[in-house]
Design a protein around this motif. Structure first.
Motif, mmCIF file in Angstrom:
data_model
loop_
_atom_site.group_PDB
_atom_site.id
_atom_site.type_symbol
_atom_site.label_atom_id
_atom_site.label_comp_id
_atom_site.label_asym_id
_atom_site.label_seq_id
_atom_site.Cartn_x
_atom_site.Cartn_y
_atom_site.Cartn_z
ATOM 1 N N ARG A 52 0.820 -1.479 0.383
ATOM 2 C CA ARG A 52 -0.014 -0.105 0.547
ATOM 3 C C ARG A 52 1.008 1.111 0.087
ATOM 4 N N ALA A 53 0.403 2.362 0.009
ATOM 5 C CA ALA A 53 0.882 3.393 -0.337
ATOM 6 C C ALA A 53 1.889 3.876 1.138
ATOM 7 N N GLY A 54 3.503 3.427 0.302
ATOM 8 C CA GLY A 54 4.519 3.319 1.324
ATOM 9 C C GLY A 54 5.014 2.331 1.789
ATOM 10 N N ALA A 55 4.351 1.456 1.825
ATOM 11 C CA ALA A 55 4.762 0.362 3.167
ATOM 12 C C ALA A 55 4.442 -1.078 1.943
ATOM 13 N N ALA A 56 5.037 -2.284 2.459
ATOM 14 C CA ALA A 56 4.985 -3.159 1.700
ATOM 15 C C ALA A 56 4.939 -4.222 2.732
ATOM 16 N N PHE A 57 4.343 -5.426 2.767
ATOM 17 C CA PHE A 57 4.678 -6.161 3.741
ATOM 18 C C PHE A 57 5.068 -7.889 3.315
ATOM 19 N N ILE A 58 5.687 -8.469 4.106
ATOM 20 C CA ILE A 58 6.709 -9.545 3.255
ATOM 21 C C ILE A 58 6.469 -10.766 4.449
ATOM 22 N N SER A 59 6.597 -11.851 4.146
ATOM 23 C CA SER A 59 6.903 -13.559 4.571
ATOM 24 C C SER A 59 7.114 -14.454 3.858
ATOM 25 N N ALA A 60 7.311 -15.369 4.650
ATOM 26 C CA ALA A 60 8.146 -16.805 4.239
ATOM 27 C C ALA A 60 6.574 -17.632 4.915
ATOM 28 N N GLY A 61 6.500 -18.779 3.980
ATOM 29 C CA GLY A 61 5.567 -19.502 3.957
ATOM 30 C C GLY A 61 3.403 -19.466 4.007
ATOM 31 N N GLY A 62 3.870 -17.744 3.573
ATOM 32 C CA GLY A 62 1.834 -17.728 3.351
ATOM 33 C C GLY A 62 1.474 -17.122 4.386
ATOM 34 N N TYR A 63 2.800 -16.584 5.170
ATOM 35 C CA TYR A 63 1.961 -16.118 6.249
ATOM 36 C C TYR A 63 1.555 -14.741 6.266
ATOM 37 N N HIS A 64 0.580 -13.925 6.623
ATOM 38 C CA HIS A 64 -0.100 -12.571 6.108
ATOM 39 C C HIS A 64 1.205 -11.287 6.135
ATOM 40 N N HIS A 65 2.852 -11.236 7.530
ATOM 41 C CA HIS A 65 4.001 -10.897 7.619
ATOM 42 C C HIS A 65 4.352 -10.948 8.591
ATOM 43 N N HIS A 66 5.837 -11.435 8.400
ATOM 44 C CA HIS A 66 6.789 -11.737 9.151
ATOM 45 C C HIS A 66 7.086 -9.827 9.449
#
Length: 173
Positions: A52-66
């Motif tokens: 989203r504006a100014g942010a990114a969310f990343i994960s391992a294994g399909g979790y919403h975000h780590h």
């Protein structure tokens, strides 16, 4: 200044936190979102799950975000000066020694310098900086029954040099 009421409450026998509580994610302020993604996704191998504006969310294994990465208060900014408070490092736990070796191989291929590599008895860890100068620890935990103990049976942690060549041999096994 620490909140002395909280410290007194803990000393007065307040119950400890439930053993099932976990750290869910960390949110990092970064100066350049694409540059941060190039490191966390491109080098370490996380998956981007949402942006989203100014942010990114990343994960391992399909979790919403780590890990959350954002530029909301830091776009184009510089890292905190030495001697100031803040996050010391983010520790990323790998489930096996072989996967930690894979992470090390990725860092070598990307020519990302290490700040250190340690055997702590309970774990083995490599230390580095992300593109925004945030500290990053990549580690794996030894099985609990292999953790070193003192003579009285209590936990014995230490810091010794980690043999990176031996760690990389894990990829051949």
């Amino acid at each position: 200044m620490p909140n002395t009421q909280v410290l007194e409450g803990q000393a007065a026998g307040m119950p400890t936190i439930d053993a099932g509580v976990r750290i869910g994610h960390v949110h990092l302020k970064v100066a350049d979102l694409d540059r941060a993604l190039a490191f966390y996704v491109g080098v370490l191998g996380f998956t981007e799950t949402y942006r989203r504006a100014g942010a990114a969310f990343i994960s391992a294994g399909g979790y919403h975000h780590h890990i959350g990465l954002n530029t909301w208060e830091s776009k184009g900014g510089s890292p905190p000066a030495p001697g100031t408070t803040g996050l010391y490092h983010t520790a990323i736990l790998y489930p096996t020694r072989k996967l930690l070796a894979d992470a090390l191989q990725r860092l070598i291929a990307a020519r990302i310098p290490l700040e250190g590599a340690s055997d702590h008895g309970v774990s083995e860890a490599i230390y580095l900086r992300d593109p925004d100068d945030n500290g990053v620890e990549l580690y794996w935990d030894r099985p609990k029954d292999q953790w070193p103990q003192k003579g009285d049976g209590s936990l014995e942690m230490f810091t010794r040099p980690l043999d990176l060549h031996d760690l990389l041999k894990e990829l051949e096994r």
